[in-house]
Design an enzyme around this catalytic site. Sequence first.
Site, mmCIF file in Angstrom:
data_model
loop_
_atom_site.group_PDB
_atom_site.id
_atom_site.type_symbol
_atom_site.label_atom_id
_atom_site.label_comp_id
_atom_site.label_asym_id
_atom_site.label_seq_id
_atom_site.Cartn_x
_atom_site.Cartn_y
_atom_site.Cartn_z
ATOM 1 N N ASP A 62 -0.290 11.592 5.350
ATOM 2 C CA ASP A 62 -1.129 11.925 6.606
ATOM 3 C C ASP A 62 -0.551 13.173 7.263
ATOM 4 O OD1 ASP A 62 1.655 11.144 7.326
ATOM 5 O OD2 ASP A 62 1.079 9.107 8.010
ATOM 6 N N ASN A 128 5.682 -1.995 13.053
ATOM 7 C CA ASN A 128 4.535 -2.851 13.093
ATOM 8 C C ASN A 128 3.834 -3.275 11.670
ATOM 9 O OD1 ASN A 128 3.172 -0.621 12.642
ATOM 10 N ND2 ASN A 128 2.059 -0.717 14.590
ATOM 11 N N HIS A 130 3.052 -0.756 9.645
ATOM 12 C CA HIS A 130 2.244 0.460 9.191
ATOM 13 C C HIS A 130 2.636 1.170 7.975
ATOM 14 C CE1 HIS A 130 3.630 3.455 12.146
ATOM 15 N NE2 HIS A 130 3.658 3.775 11.286
ATOM 16 N N GLU A 135 -2.607 1.265 10.915
ATOM 17 C CA GLU A 135 -2.091 0.195 11.692
ATOM 18 C C GLU A 135 -2.410 -0.975 11.467
ATOM 19 O OE1 GLU A 135 0.459 1.378 13.603
ATOM 20 O OE2 GLU A 135 -0.043 3.300 14.810
#
Length: 233
Positions: A62, A128, A130, A135
Amino acid sequence: MKLLTFPSSELASQHAFQMIQNALESGTKVFGLATGGTPEQLYALIRESSLDFSQAISINLDEYYGLSPEHPKSYHYYMKQHLFTAKPFKTSYLPDGQNPNVEEETRRYEAIIEQFPIELQILGIGENGHIGFNEPGTPFDSKTSLVSLTESTIQANQRYFSSKEEVPKQAYSMGIGTIMKAKSIILLAFGENKAEAIKGLMSGEITTDNPSSILNQHPDVTIITDEAAASLL
Ligand code: GLP
């Protein structure tokens, strides 16, 4: 899925380093790479080693949207600093965070991955769950896209910037479906703040609430943690 837990992140990173060395020595040519605090020790071990990546290809997960490769908080910059200056690859690919043409950029990145299928993918994990910047709620078959960061990710990543306002709100990220195409995957998770995500991942329940949980369906995944990240298991 194989889980390996080590007494410290140093020992865990050494194990990951060994796996990368073995892969390189047995002919692996295409490595998928991650950024963030988690792989820093691994990259330090590679920098200090005699491993030669000059015939290998790297493809990063990313890049923040809007940041230039020279921006000190960009993932281009991170990779140069932590790995590429010391260990150049034959070719290193990252998404172009400055390309405003989303259609063009995401198509370009998917085409690169199609041309060079990832053999070994290194992953971190968000608090979380990801992976990349995918997400919770992201469909499991997603391709490379421009994604919006959740509030919790912006907060978690604010430590790398001088203020929360500076954290980009969007990023280009390889999709979950794209990541799942990698032949083998090593996921690293260190620290107590990752324990909840690891608990969800290891529970075996596959849910988009924890994007990493799809890894349960991948044939070759090694999860490498320190004790803190495995503390809720
Ligand atoms: C970031 C990156 C992920 C990374 C994760 C954890 O937002 N996009 O690729 O794995 O969050 O980061 P860290 O290792 O700094 O905890």
